[in-house]
Scaffold this motif. Structure first.
Motif, short mmCIF file in Angstrom:
data_model
loop_
_atom_site.label_atom_id
_atom_site.label_comp_id
_atom_site.label_asym_id
_atom_site.label_seq_id
_atom_site.Cartn_x
_atom_site.Cartn_y
_atom_site.Cartn_z
N THR A 188 23.91 93.06 82.17
CA THR A 188 24.90 93.35 81.13
C THR A 188 24.70 92.41 79.94
OG1 THR A 188 26.52 94.12 82.76
CG2 THR A 188 27.37 93.47 80.61
N ARG A 189 24.52 91.14 80.23
CA ARG A 189 24.30 90.14 79.17
C ARG A 189 23.07 90.49 78.33
NH1 ARG A 189 22.79 87.65 75.67
NH2 ARG A 189 22.88 85.40 75.20
N LYS A 190 22.02 90.97 78.97
CA LYS A 190 20.79 91.27 78.24
C LYS A 190 20.94 92.49 77.33
CE LYS A 190 18.04 88.11 80.06
NZ LYS A 190 17.45 87.03 79.22
N LEU A 191 21.74 93.47 77.72
CA LEU A 191 21.83 94.71 76.97
C LEU A 191 22.99 94.74 75.97
CD1 LEU A 191 20.94 97.42 79.65
CD2 LEU A 191 19.48 96.33 77.94
N LEU A 192 23.90 93.80 76.06
CA LEU A 192 25.05 93.80 75.16
C LEU A 192 24.69 93.70 73.67
CD1 LEU A 192 28.05 91.86 76.72
CD2 LEU A 192 27.91 94.24 76.00
N PRO A 193 23.77 92.82 73.28
CA PRO A 193 23.47 92.74 71.85
C PRO A 193 23.04 94.07 71.25
CG PRO A 193 22.56 90.85 72.99
CD PRO A 193 23.06 91.79 74.05
N GLN A 194 22.26 94.84 71.99
CA GLN A 194 21.81 96.14 71.50
C GLN A 194 22.99 97.10 71.33
OE1 GLN A 194 19.78 99.78 73.70
NE2 GLN A 194 18.33 98.11 73.55
#
Length: 338
Positions: A188-194
């Motif tokens: 989740t942390r990795k995809l949130l910025p996108q």
């Protein structure tokens, strides 16, 4: 006699007043408790009904999952059980898929099956979330250029069968922690910025109804699912202003490989759906409610269970896991009893 009579009347009036205060307090507290219970248990149903009626009053709103969130979905633990059926249901609704799981051969088979049946684009990524931190950079690299609109955090692990903590192998416990807590958090942390940059998205976290109370003989598993509940509810509030939906799904028993230690569970039934039925029902709720048990009979069971105090639920759960453990050991021809 007159003063005594006046004193008696005064005492009765005072007692009546005190009793009225106590009765009013009980009434107010009871009413608030009932209102809170009804809100918690019927909020999801009201949200679903509202979402179903909205197209008639606001037809300009996006209706399909593609319109709401985008063309691509990522599903973890996608080669078996709920994850596989979630992927197939999303594909049925026209979404392209990135399937993430541990076994390359299974991933290839599932992607070929989905592409042939639904004519959508697919990509697979073979990683083992049990390895912890090292896998996430590889996932991000593989997802480069893919506008992920929906993330389904499904990957997870249970005990091989219900058992006391000291009997469970340490490697199994580490896998449960890394998969059930680590994967949902870090991916989740990795995809949130996108998603924030796109101004839309949906995160679906597959928890479990086991979070409702501590469960002896499944202590670590149930605790990790409680983590998912709190993590998801907090994240929902964090991301509301970014137009990112966050949904908590809390199934009870489903006929999947995770429950194959029990022949009783694997037989299925009215209260225990198969993975396909569950996934179709759960995906239906996406975009309509932020918290769901995913399937009507699970919602009913959850509603009834919540009426009992937590300690009572824990005692019932303990008895259930004892029976499931004995069933497994008897099936295996072992004679351990606890």
């Amino acid at each position: 006699m007159q003063p005594a009579l006046e004193l008696s009347i005064y005492t009765l009036l005072r007692m009546a007043f005190i009793w009225q205060l106590i009765s009013t307090a009980i009434y107010v507290v009871g009413s608030l408790a009932i209102a809170a219970f009804l809100y918690d248990n019927f909020k999801s149903l009201v949200c679903i009904i509202k979402a179903l009626l909205e197209p008639y009053f606001q037809p300009q709103l996006p209706q399909t999952l593609l319109d709401k969130y985008g063309k691509w979905a990522v599903v973890t633990g996608a080669t078996d059980g709920i994850g596989k059926e979630y992927a197939k249901e999303l594909a049925r609704q026209g979404l392209n898929l990135v399937l993430i799981s541990r076994t390359q051969e299974k991933l290839i088979a599932v992607t070929n099956e989905i592409e042939a049946q639904y004519k959508v684009k697919t990509k697979w990524i073979a990683v083992d979330f049990a390895k912890g931190r090292e896998v996430y950079d590889e996932i991000v690299k593989e997802l480069a250029g893919i506008p992920v609109g929906i993330l389904v955090n499904n990957v997870g692990k249970m005990y091989d069968y219900p058992d006391s903590l000291d009997n469970v192998q340490e490697d199994v416990l580490w896998d449960i922690i890394n998969l059930n807590i680590g994967a949902v958090t870090m991916l989740t942390r990795k995809l949130l910025p996108q998603m924030k940059a796109a101004g839309k998205g949906a995160i679906v976290n597959i928890g479990s109804g086991s979070e409702l109370q501590p469960i002896p003989n499944m202590a670590v598993y149930a605790a990790t699912k409680k983590y998912i509940t709190y993590f998801t509810l907090a994240l929902e509030q964090e991301l509301a202003e970014h137009n990112i939906a966050v949904q908590l799904v809390m199934p009870l028993f489903v006929v999947t490989k995770m429950n194959q230690y029990s022949n009783t569970v694997m037989q299925g039934g009215l209260l225990i759906p198969n993975a396909q039925s569950f996934a179709r029902s759960a995906v239906f709720t996406l975009g309509k409610t932020s918290v769901t048990n995913g399937f009507w009979s699970h919602g009913l069971q959850y509603f009834i269970m919540k009426m009992a105090p937590q300690h009572v639920r824990m005692l019932i759960s303990h008895e259930m896991t004892r029976r499931l453990r004995h069933e497994y050991l008897n099936t295996q021809g072992k004679n351990k009893v606890s």
